[in-house]
Scaffold this motif. Structure first.
Motif, PDB file in Angstrom:
ATOM      1  N   TYR A  38     -19.094  -0.169  11.330  1.00 33.16           N
ATOM      2  CA  TYR A  38     -17.876  -0.962  11.444  1.00 33.16           C
ATOM      3  C   TYR A  38     -16.704  -0.140  10.937  1.00 33.16           C
ATOM      4  CZ  TYR A  38     -20.819  -5.085  12.033  1.00 33.16           C
ATOM      5  OH  TYR A  38     -21.727  -6.008  12.500  1.00 33.16           O
ATOM      6  N   CYS A  39     -15.660  -0.066  11.722  1.00 35.17           N
ATOM      7  CA  CYS A  39     -14.402   0.533  11.284  1.00 35.17           C
ATOM      8  C   CYS A  39     -13.409  -0.617  11.149  1.00 35.17           C
ATOM      9  CB  CYS A  39     -13.896   1.562  12.286  1.00 35.17           C
ATOM     10  SG  CYS A  39     -12.320   2.296  11.798  1.00 35.17           S
ATOM     11  N   ILE A  40     -12.819  -0.732   9.968  1.00 28.47           N
ATOM     12  CA  ILE A  40     -11.886  -1.815   9.673  1.00 28.47           C
ATOM     13  C   ILE A  40     -10.541  -1.185   9.319  1.00 28.47           C
ATOM     14  CG2 ILE A  40     -11.426  -3.808   8.198  1.00 28.47           C
ATOM     15  CD1 ILE A  40     -14.879  -2.582   8.059  1.00 28.47           C
ATOM     16  N   VAL A  41      -9.448  -1.676   9.928  1.00 24.08           N
ATOM     17  CA  VAL A  41      -8.124  -1.089   9.730  1.00 24.08           C
ATOM     18  C   VAL A  41      -7.107  -2.188   9.432  1.00 24.08           C
ATOM     19  CG1 VAL A  41      -6.284   0.275  10.794  1.00 24.08           C
ATOM     20  CG2 VAL A  41      -8.672   0.778  11.345  1.00 24.08           C
ATOM     21  N   ASN A  42      -6.287  -1.944   8.413  1.00 24.24           N
ATOM     22  CA  ASN A  42      -5.123  -2.799   8.162  1.00 24.24           C
ATOM     23  C   ASN A  42      -3.920  -2.052   8.748  1.00 24.24           C
ATOM     24  OD1 ASN A  42      -2.935  -4.257   7.301  1.00 24.24           O
ATOM     25  ND2 ASN A  42      -3.441  -4.188   5.125  1.00 24.24           N
ATOM     26  N   PRO A  43      -3.462  -2.431   9.941  1.00 29.63           N
ATOM     27  CA  PRO A  43      -2.369  -1.696  10.587  1.00 29.63           C
ATOM     28  C   PRO A  43      -0.980  -2.052  10.072  1.00 29.63           C
ATOM     29  CG  PRO A  43      -3.063  -3.488  11.992  1.00 29.63           C
ATOM     30  CD  PRO A  43      -3.967  -3.505  10.789  1.00 29.63           C
ATOM     31  N   LEU A  56     -19.039   4.161   3.965  1.00 29.76           N
ATOM     32  CA  LEU A  56     -19.233   5.546   4.381  1.00 29.76           C
ATOM     33  C   LEU A  56     -17.968   6.368   4.247  1.00 29.76           C
ATOM     34  CD1 LEU A  56     -21.357   4.961   7.609  1.00 29.76           C
ATOM     35  CD2 LEU A  56     -22.163   5.763   5.388  1.00 29.76           C
ATOM     36  N   SER A  57     -16.820   5.740   4.439  1.00 31.25           N
ATOM     37  CA  SER A  57     -15.545   6.455   4.358  1.00 31.25           C
ATOM     38  C   SER A  57     -14.422   5.441   4.187  1.00 31.25           C
ATOM     39  CB  SER A  57     -15.313   7.274   5.630  1.00 31.25           C
ATOM     40  OG  SER A  57     -14.084   7.966   5.583  1.00 31.25           O
ATOM     41  N   ALA A  58     -13.338   5.910   3.542  1.00 30.40           N
ATOM     42  CA  ALA A  58     -12.151   5.069   3.392  1.00 30.40           C
ATOM     43  C   ALA A  58     -10.940   5.985   3.267  1.00 30.40           C
ATOM     44  CB  ALA A  58     -12.260   4.164   2.170  1.00 30.40           C
ATOM     45  N   GLY A  82      -1.946   0.124   6.012  1.00 33.43           N
ATOM     46  CA  GLY A  82      -2.166   1.426   6.615  1.00 33.43           C
ATOM     47  C   GLY A  82      -3.500   2.062   6.310  1.00 33.43           C
ATOM     48  N   ALA A  83      -4.423   1.337   5.709  1.00 36.32           N
ATOM     49  CA  ALA A  83      -5.699   1.919   5.288  1.00 36.32           C
ATOM     50  C   ALA A  83      -6.825   1.555   6.252  1.00 36.32           C
ATOM     51  CB  ALA A  83      -6.046   1.448   3.883  1.00 36.32           C
ATOM     52  N   TYR A  84      -7.906   2.360   6.161  1.00 32.87           N
ATOM     53  CA  TYR A  84      -9.108   2.086   6.947  1.00 32.87           C
ATOM     54  C   TYR A  84     -10.327   2.163   6.030  1.00 32.87           C
ATOM     55  CZ  TYR A  84     -10.927   6.822   6.715  1.00 32.87           C
ATOM     56  OH  TYR A  84     -11.455   7.989   6.253  1.00 32.87           O
ATOM     57  N   GLY A 123      -7.771   7.594  -1.660  1.00 29.89           N
ATOM     58  CA  GLY A 123      -7.265   6.806  -2.776  1.00 29.89           C
ATOM     59  C   GLY A 123      -7.482   5.313  -2.655  1.00 29.89           C
ATOM     60  N   VAL A 124      -8.215   4.874  -1.630  1.00 30.40           N
ATOM     61  CA  VAL A 124      -8.410   3.442  -1.385  1.00 30.40           C
ATOM     62  C   VAL A 124      -9.810   3.023  -1.818  1.00 30.40           C
ATOM     63  CG1 VAL A 124      -8.634   1.702   0.442  1.00 30.40           C
ATOM     64  CG2 VAL A 124      -6.758   3.341   0.506  1.00 30.40           C
ATOM     65  N   GLU A 125      -9.876   1.918  -2.540  1.00 26.80           N
ATOM     66  CA  GLU A 125     -11.145   1.294  -2.917  1.00 26.80           C
ATOM     67  C   GLU A 125     -11.210  -0.048  -2.197  1.00 26.80           C
ATOM     68  OE1 GLU A 125     -13.628   2.358  -4.960  1.00 26.80           O
ATOM     69  OE2 GLU A 125     -12.640   4.274  -5.340  1.00 26.80           O
ATOM     70  N   PRO A 126     -11.815  -0.096  -0.999  1.00 31.44           N
ATOM     71  CA  PRO A 126     -11.883  -1.370  -0.278  1.00 31.44           C
ATOM     72  C   PRO A 126     -12.674  -2.401  -1.074  1.00 31.44           C
ATOM     73  CG  PRO A 126     -12.644   0.454   1.097  1.00 31.44           C
ATOM     74  CD  PRO A 126     -12.494   0.985  -0.283  1.00 31.44           C
TER      75      PRO A 126
END
Length: 186
Positions: free
Chosen positions: A62-67, A89-91, A109-111, A94-97
């Protein structure tokens, strides 16, 4: 310019690309014909966040994006299993989902990319080369001792130089695997 990766944001971008490439290369079963793809990426998903789901048998990505350009957003994700079955797996750098139930909270702007247990874990990937090299100038040459993958040499005018020998006496900027050295050739 010489220390491009010394900028934390640029180094973070490189790390993000490395992680995404590792996901792609480590999970070929997810990027071939016959994989089920469900995308929520049209205009109506701008305010609610965007998701891409890839599934093949029991494997899921799953790829999740806040546009959005401002504010964090809790994005509903169509996880097929309990959220505890997925790992990050990836973010974005500097982002901790935050994963809660079937919702992932991301800043603007993060994924984030989540996968089931069968997916390659990025943390298992290590570099083949230890970045311990000695770089110094000799008479008409630049000497590099140790193993490295990438080498760029520039004169003080910023022109790229090919080769490490037969060089005129001057100062050179030598970049070995992203680390810059000032080298004086005599």
């Amino acid at each position: 310019m010489w220390n491009y990766l010394n900028d934390p944001d640029r180094a973070g971008l490189k790390q993000s690309y490395s992680e995404l490439c590792a996901i792609r290369n480590g999970n070929p079963q997810m990027f071939k014909e016959g994989v089920t793809t469900v995308m929520s990426c049209d205009e109506s998903n701008w305010a609610n966040g965007r998701t891409i789901k890839l599934s093949n048998g029991t494997d899921e990505l799953y790829c999740i994006v806040n546009p959005n350009i401002t504010g964090s957003k809790a994005i509903d994700v169509p996880f097929a299993k309990d959220a505890a079955q997925y790992h990050l797996l990836s973010a974005s750098y500097g982002v901790e989902p935050s994963l809660s139930g079937k919702s992932v909270t991301l800043p603007a702007g993060a994924y984030a990319v989540y996968g089931t247990a069968g997916m390659t874990d990025i943390e298992e990937i290590i570099d083949d080369v230890t970045p311990q090299v000695n770089v110094y100038g000799g008479i008409g040459e630049i000497i590099i001792e140790g193993d490295y993958r990438e080498l760029d040499i520039f004169n003080i005018s910023g022109q790229r130089i090919r080769g490490t020998s037969g060089l005129p006496a001057t100062i050179y900027i030598v970049i070995v695997d992203g680390t810059s050295y000032k080298v004086v050739v005599r």
